[in-house]
Design an enzyme around this catalytic site. Structure first.
Site, PDB file in Angstrom:
ATOM      1  N   GLY A 180     -12.547 -12.976  -3.824  1.00 16.43           N
ATOM      2  CA  GLY A 180     -12.158 -13.877  -4.904  1.00 16.43           C
ATOM      3  C   GLY A 180     -12.864 -15.217  -4.910  1.00 16.43           C
TER       4      GLY A 180
ATOM      5  N   ASP B 295      -1.173 -19.114  -2.958  1.00 19.64           N
ATOM      6  CA  ASP B 295       0.083 -18.597  -3.498  1.00 19.64           C
ATOM      7  C   ASP B 295       1.162 -18.725  -2.418  1.00 19.64           C
ATOM      8  OD1 ASP B 295       2.071 -17.248  -4.816  1.00 19.64           O
ATOM      9  OD2 ASP B 295       1.009 -15.354  -5.027  1.00 19.64           O
TER      10      ASP B 295
ATOM     11  N   PHE C 138       0.810 -14.447 -12.704  1.00 19.65           N
ATOM     12  CA  PHE C 138      -0.341 -13.728 -12.183  1.00 19.65           C
ATOM     13  C   PHE C 138      -1.550 -13.959 -13.095  1.00 19.65           C
ATOM     14  CE2 PHE C 138      -3.036 -10.029 -11.455  1.00 19.65           C
ATOM     15  CZ  PHE C 138      -3.140 -10.085 -10.079  1.00 19.65           C
TER      16      PHE C 138
ATOM     17  N   LYS D 131      -0.648 -22.282  -6.874  1.00 18.42           N
ATOM     18  CA  LYS D 131       0.591 -21.962  -7.605  1.00 18.42           C
ATOM     19  C   LYS D 131       1.701 -22.895  -7.145  1.00 18.42           C
ATOM     20  CE  LYS D 131      -0.262 -17.141  -8.618  1.00 18.42           C
ATOM     21  NZ  LYS D 131       0.170 -15.749  -8.478  1.00 18.42           N
TER      22      LYS D 131
ATOM     23  N   ARG E  53     -12.766  -9.772 -12.309  1.00 17.93           N
ATOM     24  CA  ARG E  53     -13.378 -10.885 -11.570  1.00 17.93           C
ATOM     25  C   ARG E  53     -14.505 -11.523 -12.367  1.00 17.93           C
ATOM     26  NH1 ARG E  53     -11.447 -10.547  -6.247  1.00 17.93           N
ATOM     27  NH2 ARG E  53     -11.201  -8.465  -5.386  1.00 17.93           N
TER      28      ARG E  53
HETATM   29  P1  IMP Z   1      -1.293 -15.883  -0.541  1.00 18.43           P
HETATM   30  O1  IMP Z   1      -1.636 -15.330   0.798  1.00 18.43           O
HETATM   31  O2  IMP Z   1       0.027 -15.363  -1.060  1.00 18.43           O
HETATM   32  O3  IMP Z   1      -1.401 -17.392  -0.636  1.00 18.43           O
HETATM   33  O4  IMP Z   1      -2.284 -15.270  -1.566  1.00 18.43           O
HETATM   34  C1  IMP Z   1      -3.561 -15.648  -1.654  1.00 18.43           C
HETATM   35  C2  IMP Z   1      -4.434 -14.468  -2.080  1.00 18.43           C
HETATM   36  O5  IMP Z   1      -3.736 -13.584  -2.975  1.00 18.43           O
HETATM   37  C3  IMP Z   1      -5.602 -15.004  -2.824  1.00 18.43           C
HETATM   38  O6  IMP Z   1      -6.716 -15.048  -1.977  1.00 18.43           O
HETATM   39  C4  IMP Z   1      -5.803 -14.001  -3.933  1.00 18.43           C
HETATM   40  O7  IMP Z   1      -6.709 -13.019  -3.509  1.00 18.43           O
HETATM   41  C5  IMP Z   1      -4.490 -13.331  -4.140  1.00 18.43           C
HETATM   42  N1  IMP Z   1      -3.752 -13.860  -5.312  1.00 18.43           N
HETATM   43  C6  IMP Z   1      -2.688 -14.705  -5.310  1.00 18.43           C
HETATM   44  N2  IMP Z   1      -2.263 -14.963  -6.554  1.00 18.43           N
HETATM   45  C7  IMP Z   1      -3.081 -14.278  -7.379  1.00 18.43           C
HETATM   46  C8  IMP Z   1      -3.151 -14.153  -8.810  1.00 18.43           C
HETATM   47  O8  IMP Z   1      -2.388 -14.737  -9.599  1.00 18.43           O
HETATM   48  N3  IMP Z   1      -4.139 -13.336  -9.278  1.00 18.43           N
HETATM   49  C9  IMP Z   1      -5.003 -12.677  -8.476  1.00 18.43           C
HETATM   50  N4  IMP Z   1      -4.987 -12.772  -7.139  1.00 18.43           N
HETATM   51  C10 IMP Z   1      -4.033 -13.571  -6.587  1.00 18.43           C
HETATM   52 MG    MG Z   2      -8.279 -13.470  -2.215  1.00 15.99          MG
END
Ligand code: IMP
Ligand code: MG
Length: 189
Positions: A50, A109, A159, A138, A172
């Protein structure tokens, strides 16, 4: 035949950030980083996959010598909410001993991904300094207490796809960031 760009765009319910907004935000972040790391030994470590578009655009806004590296993890495993586990896809970690490191991801997130990566780099790679940058954050309660040192935009708990962010590996390549229409999300499987 694959879907063309027009039909890809039409899968978005709403555009949150267009190309101009993204470009401006990244230019400002690059300027701040250039000021903050003057005289440093900077390595930017992008979280794959990403963070790739963000990396490519951000480093061209940083007016300093720098190195780039990457780290590959997954925390979503295909759905629209974090799985709760962070899987490292590689055993090789960036070689950044004694360097000034910024870990760069597309979105913050739950915080699990960034926290796990920062933790591994801090303990196993011995950088001189360690910070993080995300394009999106977020506004949610984090599962792990972590915030990014450089943050582009704050968004609500929805999302999003585009500009590196995927849903099941796709979207992407959208140049904008937006919310996918519900009909294109298949939570069942
Ligand atoms: P976390 O570990 O929950 O903070 O999530 C982070 C990872 O989840 C990011 O590197 C993204 O790859 C994926 N992610 C989190 N939210 C989204 C979203 O809204 N769309 C797409 N990928 C997301
Ligand atoms: Mg990611």
């Amino acid at each position: 035949m694959g879907i063309d760009n027009a039909s890809l765009d039409s899968r978005l319910e709403r555009i949150l950030f267009d190309q101009g907004k993204i470009r401006q935000c990244i230019a400002e972040m690059g300027k701040r980083i250039s000021e903050d790391y003057e005289g440093g030994d900077l390595t930017i470590v992008a979280v794959l996959q990403g963070g790739v578009l963000f990396l490519a655009d951000l480093i061209r806004e940083i007016r300093l010598p720098l190195r780039m590296d990457s780290i590959s993890v997954a925390s979503y495993h295909g759905g629209t909410s974090s799985s709760g586990t962070v899987t490292f896809h590689q055993t090789r970690l960036p070689e950044v001993e004694g360097r000034d490191v910024i870990v760069l991801d597309d979105i913050l997130d739950s915080g699990r991904t960034l926290a796990a990566i920062l933790d591994r780099i801090r303990t196993e790679c011995r950088p001189r300094s360690l910070r993080s940058a995300v394009l999106l954050s977020k506004r949610v309660e984090r599962a792990v207490p972590v915030e990014a040192d450089y943050c582009g935009f704050e968004i609500g708990d929805e999302f999003v796809v585009g500009y590196g962010l995927d849903y099941r590996g796709e979207y992407r390549n959208l140049p904008v960031i937006g919310v996918l229409r519900r009909e294109w999300i298949d939570e069942g499987i």
